[in-house]
Design an enzyme around this catalytic site. Sequence first.
Site, PDB file in Angstrom:
ATOM      1  N   ARG A 153       0.874  -1.177   0.000  1.00 41.77           N
ATOM      2  CA  ARG A 153       0.000   0.000   0.000  1.00 41.77           C
ATOM      3  C   ARG A 153       0.913   1.230   0.000  1.00 41.77           C
ATOM      4  O   ARG A 153       1.951   1.223   0.678  1.00 41.77           O
ATOM      5  CB  ARG A 153      -0.921  -0.011   1.216  1.00 41.77           C
ATOM      6  CG  ARG A 153      -1.946  -1.145   1.177  1.00 41.77           C
ATOM      7  CD  ARG A 153      -2.864  -1.151   2.393  1.00 41.77           C
ATOM      8  NE  ARG A 153      -3.890  -2.183   2.232  1.00 41.77           N
ATOM      9  CZ  ARG A 153      -3.743  -3.455   2.570  1.00 41.77           C
ATOM     10  NH1 ARG A 153      -2.590  -3.856   3.117  1.00 41.77           N
ATOM     11  NH2 ARG A 153      -4.708  -4.323   2.388  1.00 41.77           N
TER      12      ARG A 153
ATOM     13  N   HIS B  24      -1.526   3.406  -5.991  1.00 34.70           N
ATOM     14  CA  HIS B  24      -2.171   2.238  -5.384  1.00 34.70           C
ATOM     15  C   HIS B  24      -2.443   1.162  -6.424  1.00 34.70           C
ATOM     16  O   HIS B  24      -2.553  -0.029  -6.104  1.00 34.70           O
ATOM     17  CB  HIS B  24      -3.475   2.661  -4.709  1.00 34.70           C
ATOM     18  CG  HIS B  24      -4.006   1.666  -3.734  1.00 34.70           C
ATOM     19  ND1 HIS B  24      -4.671   0.520  -4.115  1.00 34.70           N
ATOM     20  CD2 HIS B  24      -3.970   1.631  -2.380  1.00 34.70           C
ATOM     21  CE1 HIS B  24      -5.031  -0.169  -3.035  1.00 34.70           C
ATOM     22  NE2 HIS B  24      -4.607   0.471  -1.979  1.00 34.70           N
TER      23      HIS B  24
ATOM     24  N   TYR C 225      -1.877 -19.918   8.339  1.00 35.71           N
ATOM     25  CA  TYR C 225      -1.485 -20.696   7.170  1.00 35.71           C
ATOM     26  C   TYR C 225      -0.871 -19.780   6.120  1.00 35.71           C
ATOM     27  O   TYR C 225       0.130 -20.104   5.496  1.00 35.71           O
ATOM     28  CB  TYR C 225      -2.719 -21.409   6.615  1.00 35.71           C
ATOM     29  CG  TYR C 225      -2.396 -22.524   5.646  1.00 35.71           C
ATOM     30  CD1 TYR C 225      -1.542 -23.557   6.008  1.00 35.71           C
ATOM     31  CD2 TYR C 225      -2.960 -22.533   4.379  1.00 35.71           C
ATOM     32  CE1 TYR C 225      -1.266 -24.590   5.125  1.00 35.71           C
ATOM     33  CE2 TYR C 225      -2.686 -23.558   3.485  1.00 35.71           C
ATOM     34  CZ  TYR C 225      -1.838 -24.583   3.864  1.00 35.71           C
ATOM     35  OH  TYR C 225      -1.560 -25.599   2.991  1.00 35.71           O
TER      36      TYR C 225
ATOM     37  N   HIS D 295      -3.876  -9.418   2.155  1.00 39.42           N
ATOM     38  CA  HIS D 295      -5.331  -9.570   2.183  1.00 39.42           C
ATOM     39  C   HIS D 295      -5.614 -10.791   3.045  1.00 39.42           C
ATOM     40  O   HIS D 295      -5.432 -11.929   2.598  1.00 39.42           O
ATOM     41  CB  HIS D 295      -5.899  -9.814   0.791  1.00 39.42           C
ATOM     42  CG  HIS D 295      -5.862  -8.599  -0.069  1.00 39.42           C
ATOM     43  ND1 HIS D 295      -6.090  -8.625  -1.425  1.00 39.42           N
ATOM     44  CD2 HIS D 295      -5.622  -7.287   0.237  1.00 39.42           C
ATOM     45  CE1 HIS D 295      -5.995  -7.402  -1.930  1.00 39.42           C
ATOM     46  NE2 HIS D 295      -5.712  -6.585  -0.935  1.00 39.42           N
TER      47      HIS D 295
ATOM     48  N   ARG E 240      -0.749  -2.466  -6.979  1.00 38.41           N
ATOM     49  CA  ARG E 240      -1.214  -3.675  -6.294  1.00 38.41           C
ATOM     50  C   ARG E 240      -2.114  -4.498  -7.222  1.00 38.41           C
ATOM     51  O   ARG E 240      -1.959  -5.714  -7.341  1.00 38.41           O
ATOM     52  CB  ARG E 240      -1.954  -3.312  -5.010  1.00 38.41           C
ATOM     53  CG  ARG E 240      -1.043  -2.709  -3.952  1.00 38.41           C
ATOM     54  CD  ARG E 240      -1.832  -2.165  -2.765  1.00 38.41           C
ATOM     55  NE  ARG E 240      -2.601  -3.168  -2.054  1.00 38.41           N
ATOM     56  CZ  ARG E 240      -2.092  -4.068  -1.224  1.00 38.41           C
ATOM     57  NH1 ARG E 240      -0.777  -4.108  -1.021  1.00 38.41           N
ATOM     58  NH2 ARG E 240      -2.871  -4.937  -0.608  1.00 38.41           N
TER      59      ARG E 240
ATOM     60  N   LYS F  80      -3.023  -1.983   7.097  1.00 38.07           N
ATOM     61  CA  LYS F  80      -4.477  -1.812   7.121  1.00 38.07           C
ATOM     62  C   LYS F  80      -5.126  -2.769   8.111  1.00 38.07           C
ATOM     63  O   LYS F  80      -6.091  -2.418   8.791  1.00 38.07           O
ATOM     64  CB  LYS F  80      -5.042  -2.045   5.719  1.00 38.07           C
ATOM     65  CG  LYS F  80      -6.539  -1.791   5.615  1.00 38.07           C
ATOM     66  CD  LYS F  80      -7.017  -1.942   4.185  1.00 38.07           C
ATOM     67  CE  LYS F  80      -8.507  -1.654   4.092  1.00 38.07           C
ATOM     68  NZ  LYS F  80      -9.001  -1.790   2.689  1.00 38.07           N
TER      69      LYS F  80
END
Length: 402
Positions: A242, A332, A369, A359, A335, A269
């Site tokens: 970001r 941005h 994981y 994310h 991404r 974030k």
Amino acid sequence: MPLTDTQIKNIKKQDKPKKYSDGGGLHLHVTPTGSKLWRMSYRYEGAQKLLSFGVYPAVSLADARKKRDDAKKLLAAEVDPSVQAKLDKIHKRAEAANTFNVIADEYLAKLKKEGKAEATLTKNRWLLDQVRTDFGSRPIAKISAAEILVPLRAVEAKGNYETARRTRSCVGAVFRFAIATARAENDPTFGLRGALINPVVNHRAAITQRKAFGGLLRAVWGYEGTAEVRHALMLMAHLYPRPGELRLADWSEFDLDKGVWIIPAARTKMRREHVKPLSAQAIEILKVQQSLTGGAGLVFPSVKSRLRPISENTLNSALRLMGFTQDEMTSHGFRASASSILNESGLWSADAIEAELAHVGADLVRRAYHRAQYWDERVKMADWWAKEIDAMRTKKTVVVAR
């Protein structure tokens, strides 16, 4: 016999206190000064007790009789009216003290203690300021959905649909905090979800086609502005963080020998530390940048002050100078560019790509994981992506095996 209004009005002050009965324990107590006080005598658990209802004529005869009847209902339910009256007063005082403003300030203080970023706190304060004038001084338990809708409609009237939606959400968070702390029973904003205009979602512009992205890379590598901005855009392409994570990066976060960048939780974030692998190409860019700024402090300081970082506008302005409009590419957007090309390659698992983008889903097991199981794959992916960048900007077609 029951009293009448005419009789009560004609009662004059006397030398001694006197009672005038209305029946059922209700009577008018007249003092030597002429004050007329409503009282009710009753027995509870064998004890004689007295309940005050107020002063006539502020409390009328009809009002006094209603209070007496309400007290008798409590007695029938084995509740002491005097105790209930005290509890009602305490409740009213607490209700008056627990205004929306008070609860909102407590909610903001809670967010601060939880380590929310200053930008998040500032945004929440600003959103709550949209409604404070309208109902901030009202007891939170008394505020209705109709009251909340008034300032939201005012925001909408200015065309700020997204602000109105976020304000409703923020106000709802305050109400849910009040419910959790036993100072409200419901969230009236829930019923307003369908009342506001849904804003049109404008996704941040990004170049996602491999050929076009190659053209962007050539423009970035050939950027003739300051070296710091060129390096920042190069790293946006290689690492696709970001923008704020890169702009505010400190040299203490990088271990160039181990090839890792640890982004602290306070700046992500998701408010969780995010570790990114560094390719050899990214490390080389960082070393060149380090030679310009030194090995301490901000990686990308502003030209005006080494204590302040470059702004996101700086990166976007550089893209405009290179000929990319705001509808074509943003800082941005790197991404989305990386995500699209990495997914289309078919070489990497979607989960590894999502983990690299930070994310993270709601499942705690899945988070662990992502961080652990996919690290080796993410290291290989970073190396592959760096080589793909070299290939795209030199117009080559290279597929590197994993």
